[in-house]
Design a protein around this motif. Structure first.
Motif, PDB file in Angstrom:
ATOM      1  N   CYS A   2     -33.731  31.680  -1.410  1.00 61.96           N
ATOM      2  CA  CYS A   2     -33.733  31.121  -0.065  1.00 61.96           C
ATOM      3  C   CYS A   2     -32.563  31.646   0.739  1.00 61.96           C
ATOM      4  N   LYS A   3     -32.830  32.092   1.966  1.00 57.66           N
ATOM      5  CA  LYS A   3     -31.781  32.590   2.857  1.00 57.66           C
ATOM      6  C   LYS A   3     -31.583  31.673   4.047  1.00 57.66           C
ATOM      7  N   GLY A   4     -31.995  30.402   3.876  1.00 61.77           N
ATOM      8  CA  GLY A   4     -31.917  29.460   4.987  1.00 61.77           C
ATOM      9  C   GLY A   4     -30.516  29.254   5.503  1.00 61.77           C
ATOM     10  N   LEU A   5     -29.507  29.355   4.639  1.00 63.50           N
ATOM     11  CA  LEU A   5     -28.134  29.132   5.065  1.00 63.50           C
ATOM     12  C   LEU A   5     -27.715  30.115   6.143  1.00 63.50           C
ATOM     13  N   ALA A   6     -28.228  31.321   6.050  1.00 64.40           N
ATOM     14  CA  ALA A   6     -27.832  32.340   7.016  1.00 64.40           C
ATOM     15  C   ALA A   6     -28.317  32.022   8.411  1.00 64.40           C
ATOM     16  N   THR A   7     -29.367  31.199   8.505  1.00 62.03           N
ATOM     17  CA  THR A   7     -29.931  30.877   9.818  1.00 62.03           C
ATOM     18  C   THR A   7     -29.296  29.645  10.445  1.00 62.03           C
ATOM     19  N   LEU A   8     -28.414  28.956   9.705  1.00 60.64           N
ATOM     20  CA  LEU A   8     -27.821  27.722  10.210  1.00 60.64           C
ATOM     21  C   LEU A   8     -26.638  27.993  11.118  1.00 60.64           C
ATOM     22  N   PRO A   9     -26.400  27.121  12.087  1.00 63.76           N
ATOM     23  CA  PRO A   9     -25.216  27.252  12.934  1.00 63.76           C
ATOM     24  C   PRO A   9     -23.955  27.111  12.098  1.00 63.76           C
ATOM     25  N   ALA A  10     -22.897  27.756  12.526  1.00 61.64           N
ATOM     26  CA  ALA A  10     -21.627  27.697  11.795  1.00 61.64           C
ATOM     27  C   ALA A  10     -21.108  26.272  11.706  1.00 61.64           C
ATOM     28  N   THR A  11     -21.403  25.468  12.746  1.00 63.48           N
ATOM     29  CA  THR A  11     -20.909  24.081  12.750  1.00 63.48           C
ATOM     30  C   THR A  11     -21.510  23.274  11.604  1.00 63.48           C
ATOM     31  N   CYS A  12     -22.752  23.585  11.243  1.00 62.43           N
ATOM     32  CA  CYS A  12     -23.400  22.883  10.142  1.00 62.43           C
ATOM     33  C   CYS A  12     -22.733  23.207   8.819  1.00 62.43           C
ATOM     34  N   LEU A  13     -22.469  24.499   8.597  1.00 60.12           N
ATOM     35  CA  LEU A  13     -21.820  24.916   7.362  1.00 60.12           C
ATOM     36  C   LEU A  13     -20.443  24.305   7.243  1.00 60.12           C
ATOM     37  N   LYS A  14     -19.702  24.280   8.366  1.00 66.59           N
ATOM     38  CA  LYS A  14     -18.355  23.694   8.359  1.00 66.59           C
ATOM     39  C   LYS A  14     -18.423  22.203   8.082  1.00 66.59           C
ATOM     40  N   SER A  15     -19.426  21.534   8.683  1.00 63.74           N
ATOM     41  CA  SER A  15     -19.564  20.096   8.499  1.00 63.74           C
ATOM     42  C   SER A  15     -19.825  19.752   7.037  1.00 63.74           C
ATOM     43  N   GLN A 176     -19.905  10.185  11.434  1.00 60.96           N
ATOM     44  CA  GLN A 176     -20.553  11.200  12.262  1.00 60.96           C
ATOM     45  C   GLN A 176     -20.765  12.486  11.475  1.00 60.96           C
ATOM     46  N   GLU A 177     -19.787  12.853  10.655  1.00 63.45           N
ATOM     47  CA  GLU A 177     -19.896  14.087   9.877  1.00 63.45           C
ATOM     48  C   GLU A 177     -20.940  13.962   8.772  1.00 63.45           C
TER      49      GLU A 177
END
Length: 205
Positions: A2-15, A176-177
């Protein structure tokens, strides 16, 4: 893969990283207890901190303070929040009272005195915010060492947390996070499902 992580906004990964980091330091301050009990609690705390609360859990917490305190994960996250406000002694005292009720009768008097000295008496190491009347009544009650000697003090601290800390907890950055992390996880799953479908279609072409 799965390469779904690459499509996520950076804010999601940071969160996602931030919330895992926040959960990892929960329950760092152990209460005085027997060695075997300490080991059990440490293992339990480790198991809890390895997962992040689900959105459904957080929604239950928002319904009432009772749902927070009746949930192991809820108490863990709430304790972390109180640490940030330097008022962790309130939830520690409440949990200690719950444990006290399970104490064998032969050990109650000794444990009651220890709890009083740690949380209740004036200038105690982890003094909780009780009025003078409740403090004095608790002092008299512990002389008998019965299972209900901390009931009034425990109820007062519970109400204090419910009316004060709980409201700020629901509006906190931590909650919130957690919600943001859940939204990101849902987006990741959706992206993975979409990519998998494309691969299946491509393979069948």
């Amino acid at each position: 893969m799965c390469k779904g992580l690459a499509t996520l906004p950076a804010t999601c990964l940071k969160s996602a990283k931030d919330i895992k980091h926040k959960i990892s330091f929960l329950l760092q301050k152990p209460e005085p207890q027997a060695a075997d009990q300490k080991e059990i609690k440490e293992k339990t705390a480790t198991a809890v901190t390895k997962r992040v609360p689900k959105a459904a859990e957080v929604e239950k917490w928002k319904e009432s303070f009772c749902h927070v305190m009746s949930s192991e994960m809820g108490r863990t996250v709430f304790t972390s929040f109180l640490k940030s406000e330097f008022s962790q002694e309130n939830v520690d005292f409440w949990i200690a009272c719950e444990d006290y009720k399970k104490t064998p009768p032969s050990k109650m008097a000794t444990k009651a005195k220890q709890m009083y000295q740690q949380y209740v008496e004036a200038d105690a190491p982890n003094e909780v915010n009780l009025d003078a009347a409740t403090r004095e009544k608790t002092r008299r009650e512990i002389e008998s060492g019965g299972p209900s000697c901390f009931d009034e003090a425990q109820k007062m601290i519970y109400n204090l947390m419910e009316k004060d800390s709980y409201r700020r907890f629901l509006k906190s950055k931590m909650i919130q996070e957690i919600c943001q992390k859940e939204r990101c996880a849902a987006q990741e799953k959706k992206g993975c499902d979409w990519l998998d479908s494309r691969q299946v279609l491509a393979g069948g072409a």
